[in-house]
Design a protein around this motif. Structure first.
Motif, PDB file in Angstrom:
ATOM      1  N   VAL A 237      10.862   4.575  -6.176  1.00  0.00           N
ATOM      2  CA  VAL A 237      10.643   3.927  -4.874  1.00  0.00           C
ATOM      3  C   VAL A 237       9.410   3.029  -4.901  1.00  0.00           C
ATOM      4  O   VAL A 237       9.494   1.844  -4.570  1.00  0.00           O
ATOM      5  N   ILE A 238       8.271   3.577  -5.298  1.00  0.00           N
ATOM      6  CA  ILE A 238       7.017   2.837  -5.195  1.00  0.00           C
ATOM      7  C   ILE A 238       6.915   1.752  -6.258  1.00  0.00           C
ATOM      8  O   ILE A 238       6.639   0.583  -5.938  1.00  0.00           O
ATOM      9  N   PHE A 239       7.135   2.115  -7.512  1.00  0.00           N
ATOM     10  CA  PHE A 239       6.931   1.146  -8.595  1.00  0.00           C
ATOM     11  C   PHE A 239       7.845  -0.071  -8.484  1.00  0.00           C
ATOM     12  O   PHE A 239       7.394  -1.193  -8.746  1.00  0.00           O
ATOM     13  N   PRO A 240       9.128   0.062  -8.110  1.00  0.00           N
ATOM     14  CA  PRO A 240       9.945  -1.153  -7.946  1.00  0.00           C
ATOM     15  C   PRO A 240       9.420  -2.106  -6.881  1.00  0.00           C
ATOM     16  O   PRO A 240       9.604  -3.321  -6.991  1.00  0.00           O
ATOM     17  N   THR A 241       8.763  -1.578  -5.846  1.00  0.00           N
ATOM     18  CA  THR A 241       8.200  -2.464  -4.817  1.00  0.00           C
ATOM     19  C   THR A 241       6.953  -3.188  -5.297  1.00  0.00           C
ATOM     20  O   THR A 241       6.510  -4.125  -4.634  1.00  0.00           O
ATOM     21  N   LEU A 242       6.393  -2.782  -6.434  1.00  0.00           N
ATOM     22  CA  LEU A 242       5.199  -3.428  -6.982  1.00  0.00           C
ATOM     23  C   LEU A 242       5.543  -4.575  -7.928  1.00  0.00           C
ATOM     24  O   LEU A 242       4.684  -5.022  -8.689  1.00  0.00           O
ATOM     25  N   ARG A 243       6.775  -5.036  -7.873  1.00  0.00           N
ATOM     26  CA  ARG A 243       7.177  -6.112  -8.793  1.00  0.00           C
ATOM     27  C   ARG A 243       6.307  -7.369  -8.647  1.00  0.00           C
ATOM     28  O   ARG A 243       5.876  -7.934  -9.655  1.00  0.00           O
ATOM     29  N   PRO A 244       6.018  -7.851  -7.429  1.00  0.00           N
ATOM     30  CA  PRO A 244       5.117  -9.020  -7.331  1.00  0.00           C
ATOM     31  C   PRO A 244       3.736  -8.742  -7.925  1.00  0.00           C
ATOM     32  O   PRO A 244       3.148  -9.614  -8.581  1.00  0.00           O
ATOM     33  N   THR A 245       3.222  -7.541  -7.704  1.00  0.00           N
ATOM     34  CA  THR A 245       1.919  -7.188  -8.263  1.00  0.00           C
ATOM     35  C   THR A 245       1.984  -7.141  -9.786  1.00  0.00           C
ATOM     36  O   THR A 245       1.055  -7.583 -10.470  1.00  0.00           O
ATOM     37  N   ASN A 246       3.072  -6.619 -10.330  1.00  0.00           N
ATOM     38  CA  ASN A 246       3.223  -6.580 -11.790  1.00  0.00           C
ATOM     39  C   ASN A 246       3.249  -7.977 -12.390  1.00  0.00           C
ATOM     40  O   ASN A 246       2.711  -8.201 -13.480  1.00  0.00           O
ATOM     41  N   THR A 247       3.857  -8.911 -11.685  1.00  0.00           N
ATOM     42  CA  THR A 247       3.874 -10.300 -12.172  1.00  0.00           C
ATOM     43  C   THR A 247       2.468 -10.872 -12.211  1.00  0.00           C
ATOM     44  O   THR A 247       2.063 -11.510 -13.199  1.00  0.00           O
ATOM     45  N   VAL A 248       1.706 -10.643 -11.148  1.00  0.00           N
ATOM     46  CA  VAL A 248       0.324 -11.122 -11.120  1.00  0.00           C
ATOM     47  C   VAL A 248      -0.492 -10.454 -12.216  1.00  0.00           C
ATOM     48  O   VAL A 248      -1.287 -11.114 -12.906  1.00  0.00           O
ATOM     49  N   VAL A 249      -0.304  -9.163 -12.407  1.00  0.00           N
ATOM     50  CA  VAL A 249      -1.038  -8.431 -13.446  1.00  0.00           C
ATOM     51  C   VAL A 249      -0.722  -8.995 -14.821  1.00  0.00           C
ATOM     52  O   VAL A 249      -1.625  -9.180 -15.659  1.00  0.00           O
ATOM     53  N   LEU A 250       0.540  -9.281 -15.086  1.00  0.00           N
ATOM     54  CA  LEU A 250       0.932  -9.831 -16.388  1.00  0.00           C
ATOM     55  C   LEU A 250       0.279 -11.184 -16.636  1.00  0.00           C
ATOM     56  O   LEU A 250      -0.287 -11.433 -17.711  1.00  0.00           O
ATOM     57  N   VAL A 251       0.335 -12.063 -15.639  1.00  0.00           N
ATOM     58  CA  VAL A 251      -0.254 -13.396 -15.795  1.00  0.00           C
ATOM     59  C   VAL A 251      -1.771 -13.305 -15.968  1.00  0.00           C
ATOM     60  O   VAL A 251      -2.350 -13.961 -16.836  1.00  0.00           O
ATOM     61  N   VAL A 252      -2.409 -12.476 -15.152  1.00  0.00           N
ATOM     62  CA  VAL A 252      -3.864 -12.322 -15.245  1.00  0.00           C
ATOM     63  C   VAL A 252      -4.265 -11.768 -16.610  1.00  0.00           C
ATOM     64  O   VAL A 252      -5.247 -12.226 -17.221  1.00  0.00           O
ATOM     65  N   THR A 253      -3.519 -10.817 -17.121  1.00  0.00           N
ATOM     66  CA  THR A 253      -3.847 -10.219 -18.417  1.00  0.00           C
ATOM     67  C   THR A 253      -3.688 -11.227 -19.546  1.00  0.00           C
ATOM     68  O   THR A 253      -4.516 -11.282 -20.465  1.00  0.00           O
TER      69      THR A 253
END
Length: 324
Positions: A237-253
């Motif tokens: 439930v929680i982790f799938p809703t963090l998809r936009p955040t995961n994209t930002v994290v990937l780009v920032v990293t």
């Protein structure tokens, strides 16, 4: 008792008596910006724009142009067009380029595999509103606020062979038992990555914590009503809703891995196993034998690698905004 009509009903005062000419009621007018306001706005908007164009766009375009030239930085009349010769030398004759590119890739892999999950774990724990969560957030985020140069000096003290914390704890600060964390080519890259991960963890924690704050609480309640435990709720439930955040994290990293410079330069100036693309650019442009054209060619390669990541991210962001 007589009541004054202008006091009780102001609108009635504007109505003329029968047969009289209508009176004109003065209306307010919109004041335009004064000359001083226009000057202030132009100054506030113009100065940042000029600085941005001069320091970002002009320098970037100049670097691209200089990448096809040979220039020692002394006089513009010494600029000589060489075409793709700088890139040919870079890919075939430079023994440091491919190790530097490999180190940048290792930098990204380590940051995405160690501090990123650790930052997510800390964010999940702090999102539970435990006691003293504000203090924990400040403590974990403090390395991000401190500049990388200061971080490098701090970790130099930790890795010092004689009086460093690590060697003192493991008893490796005695003659014949020294561990040179900074000078040993087999250790120094990993030592620097530990310092970089220490800082990157707090950065990821804040990004994920902001993403968790945006999760709808009703999703958690519905999941608990369905009998899911804490791990199942997070995974499904929680982790799938963090998809936009995961994209930002990937780009920032990825950007953090490509622009890594300060920490390595403070440690040992990118020598003996810690070569990075940014270090090669600096050494060729402001080194003893200045090769600005060659250094610009390395900068162009680094720019192209960055654009491979940034452009798809921008396209996806613009499409999302347009559909919204």
């Amino acid at each position: 008792m007589t009541t004054d009509i202008t006091t009780e009903n102001p609108q009635a005062a504007a109505v003329p008596p029968s047969g009289a000419a209508p009176r004109k009621v003065p209306r307010g007018h919109r004041r335009l910006l004064t000359r001083r306001d226009r000057i202030t706005l132009a100054f506030m908007a113009g100065v940042p724009t000029v600085l941005h164009v001069a320091l970002v766009w002009v320098t970037a375009l100049a670097s691209i142009a200089l990448a096809f030239t040979s220039w020692d930085g002394i006089g513009f009349d010494s600029i000589r067009w060489v075409g793709l010769d700088n890139f040919r030398q870079l890919f075939t004759d430079n023994p440091q380029f491919w190790p530097a590119l490999e180190h940048n890739i290792i930098w990204f892999v380590v940051l995405i595999c160690i501090p990123t999950p650790l930052g997510l774990f800390l964010a999940v724990q702090l999102d539970k509103k435990i006691r003293f969560s504000r203090i924990y957030q400040t403590a974990f985020f403090l390395p991000v606020v401190v500049s990388l140069a200061v971080t490098g000096f701090v970790w130099q003290l930790v890795y010092n062979p004689d009086t460093g914390l690590i060697n003192s704890l493991i008893g490796a600060n005695k003659p014949g038992h020294y561990i040179d964390w900074i000078g040993d080519p087999d250790l120094n890259l990993w030592a620097v990555l530990i310092a970089a991960s220490w800082r990157h963890t707090g950065y990821m924690m804040i990004l994920y914590l902001a993403g968790l704050k945006g999760v709808d609480p009703s999703l958690r309640e519905a999941s608990s009503l369905d009998g899911a435990n804490e791990w199942q709720t997070f995974k499904n439930v929680i982790f799938p809703t963090l998809r936009p955040t995961n994209t930002v994290v990937l780009v920032v990293t990825i950007i953090e891995a490509l622009r890594a410079f300060d920490l390595v330069f403070v440690f040992n100036k990118g020598a003996q196993g810690t070569e990075l693309l940014s270090i090669l650019i600096t050494n060729n442009i402001i080194g003893e034998s200045s090769r600005i054209g060659y250094g610009s060619a390395i900068a162009v390669v680094l720019l192209l690698i960055s654009l491979v990541v940034i452009i798809p991210y921008l396209i996806a962001t613009f499409r999302k905004e347009r559909s919204a």
